[in-house]
Structure formats: C-alpha cells, structure tokens
Write an enzyme that holds these catalytic residues in place. Structure first.
Site, PDB file in Angstrom:
ATOM      1  N   ASN A 190     128.013 -62.955 -96.038  1.00  0.00           N
ATOM      2  CA  ASN A 190     128.702 -61.751 -96.508  1.00  0.00           C
ATOM      3  C   ASN A 190     128.257 -60.556 -95.682  1.00  0.00           C
ATOM      4  O   ASN A 190     127.098 -60.475 -95.275  1.00  0.00           O
ATOM      5  CB  ASN A 190     128.391 -61.479 -97.984  1.00  0.00           C
ATOM      6  CG  ASN A 190     129.075 -62.459 -98.913  1.00  0.00           C
ATOM      7  OD1 ASN A 190     130.195 -62.886 -98.671  1.00  0.00           O
ATOM      8  ND2 ASN A 190     128.400 -62.812-100.000  1.00  0.00           N
TER       9      ASN A 190
ATOM     10  N   SER B 287     125.503 -55.922 -90.530  1.00  0.00           N
ATOM     11  CA  SER B 287     124.731 -56.563 -89.464  1.00  0.00           C
ATOM     12  C   SER B 287     123.293 -56.866 -89.856  1.00  0.00           C
ATOM     13  O   SER B 287     122.406 -56.944 -89.017  1.00  0.00           O
ATOM     14  CB  SER B 287     124.760 -55.701 -88.185  1.00  0.00           C
ATOM     15  OG  SER B 287     126.091 -55.470 -87.766  1.00  0.00           O
ATOM     16  N   ARG B 288     123.073 -57.019 -91.166  1.00  0.00           N
ATOM     17  CA  ARG B 288     121.739 -57.354 -91.710  1.00  0.00           C
ATOM     18  C   ARG B 288     120.702 -56.261 -91.446  1.00  0.00           C
ATOM     19  O   ARG B 288     119.513 -56.493 -91.553  1.00  0.00           O
ATOM     20  CB  ARG B 288     121.240 -58.702 -91.161  1.00  0.00           C
ATOM     21  CG  ARG B 288     122.086 -59.906 -91.597  1.00  0.00           C
ATOM     22  CD  ARG B 288     122.081 -60.021 -93.105  1.00  0.00           C
ATOM     23  NE  ARG B 288     122.754 -61.221 -93.583  1.00  0.00           N
ATOM     24  CZ  ARG B 288     124.010 -61.274 -94.026  1.00  0.00           C
ATOM     25  NH1 ARG B 288     124.754 -60.169 -94.013  1.00  0.00           N
ATOM     26  NH2 ARG B 288     124.517 -62.386 -94.480  1.00  0.00           N
ATOM     27  N   LEU B 289     121.144 -55.055 -91.128  1.00  0.00           N
ATOM     28  CA  LEU B 289     120.225 -53.930 -90.955  1.00  0.00           C
ATOM     29  C   LEU B 289     120.131 -53.184 -92.290  1.00  0.00           C
ATOM     30  O   LEU B 289     120.537 -52.024 -92.425  1.00  0.00           O
ATOM     31  CB  LEU B 289     120.698 -53.018 -89.823  1.00  0.00           C
ATOM     32  CG  LEU B 289     120.664 -53.658 -88.433  1.00  0.00           C
ATOM     33  CD1 LEU B 289     121.201 -52.693 -87.384  1.00  0.00           C
ATOM     34  CD2 LEU B 289     119.248 -54.096 -88.072  1.00  0.00           C
TER      35      LEU B 289
END
Length: 213
Positions: free
Chosen positions: A10, A191-193
C-alpha cells in the site's frame, strides 16, 4: 519469483506528521489520535497489541482492550494468573501497539507496569456485563483444558451459585497500568519515508524527537 505475499503493498498518502505540530504532552497527543480513530469509525480503536517478556527472555504478544488512559498511564484488565499476568509480574515492563490502517497510523508505547488499586479493579469489574463477570470466574486463563465442555459446565455452576446476588471480583483478576516513558507516533508516507515522532521521558520532562523511518 516473488510470492503473492511479497507483492502486497500500500502507498500511504493521507497525512504528514511534524514535531512542530504535535502536543507537548504525549497523553494529549494520544487522545487526539484516539478521538480521530473514533471519528473515523475504526473498528475497536481501543484494541492494542500487548508485548511481554518471560523471565527467561522469551517474548509473547496478544491483543487486549484498553480500558482507561490518563496522565498516570494506560490500563487494561486480565487474569493475573494467565501467561501475560505471570510475565508482567516477573518482568514488569511492556510495549503497547495500536494500529489504525484506515488513518495510516500506528502508536507504540513503552513503559513499566504496575497493578492498579484493588478499588479501581472493583469499580471496573462491577461495570462489566454479568456474563463477563461470570466468565472471569470460569476461566483459568492460559491453562490447558480437555474440552469446551469444561468451561460450559463451570459456567452453569457459577450462574446457579451467584443467582440473585452480586458477583464479586475474583481475587486473581484485575488491572495492569503501563506507565509510559516512551511513546512513538507513526504516520504512513509515500515511498516508505514515514513520519515518526517519539516522546522520550527525561526526568519530569518529555523530549520530542523525529526518527528516521
């Protein structure tokens, strides 16, 4: 070739979280996010994962329900003779985790554990439905039993025993309070940041820090 599980993914895009925007009080910040979960109709927003460690260092976890939160800490109720009850007595520290996927948020809480006052356990026990009160007497939580018949037979016996009278709190059942010294608020980002804001107790003060995702 990647498995189907590895392809699950996701992208989190709902909100951001900055240290300048959070309350200086982590309990107030928790209540703000909890109220947002209530407002978003998140199923069982008080459901939390409680992690414990046994005296030989073996970790364990389970989902329980938060029943109170205040400046003193986070309270839940259980059988003191259960596995988690024994582990919290032997090693009185725990971690709580709340996950609100609808809001792309997670809250982690670390701290020492203490039993709540017997009067506080009595007050909560007396507020429970009668069936739940009976259940606290029926179950030797975490003990091995032969079948469900053991529970249902004991339930019938206790319903008859307590017929027409108040049900007292079992002496082996009551509350634990997690007194926090670390709280982390996680907001999913693209972006998983992800944004991670941590409160860490230093003396009587809370230090607010941003963590790398």
């Amino acid at each position: 070739m990647p498995s189907a599980i590895s392809k699950l993914r996701n992208e989190y895009t709902l909100n951001g979280l900055d240290a300048a925007d959070v309350s200086p009080d982590p309990i107030a910040q928790f209540k703000e996010w909890f109220d947002a979960a209530l407002g978003a109709a998140v199923p069982e927003p008080n459901a939390m994962h409680v992690s414990t460690v046994s005296k030989d260092g073996r970790p364990d976890g389970r989902i329980v329900l938060l029943k109170d939160v205040s400046d003193a800490g986070f309270v839940f109720y259980t059988n003191y003779e259960s596995r988690k009850g024994r582990e919290l007595t032997e090693h009185p520290f725990a971690t709580l985790t709340f996950f609100y996927p609808e809001l792309e948020r997670q809250i982690r809480i670390e701290g020492r554990v203490e039993k709540v006052a017997p009067s506080e356990s009595d007050d909560y026990f007396n507020s429970r439905p009668r069936g739940s009160q009976i259940g606290a007497w029926v179950s030797h939580q975490s003990a091995v039993i032969d079948s469900r018949d053991v529970l249902e037979t004991r339930q019938r016996e206790l319903i008859e025993q307590f017929d027409g009278q108040p049900i007292p709190r079992p002496p082996h059942w009551g509350g634990f309070r997690v007194v926090p010294d670390v709280l982390e608020f996680w907001q999913g980002r693209p972006s998983r940041l992800h944004d991670r804001i941590r409160y860490r107790k230093e003396g009587e003060n809370w230090l607010i820090e941003r963590l790398s995702p």
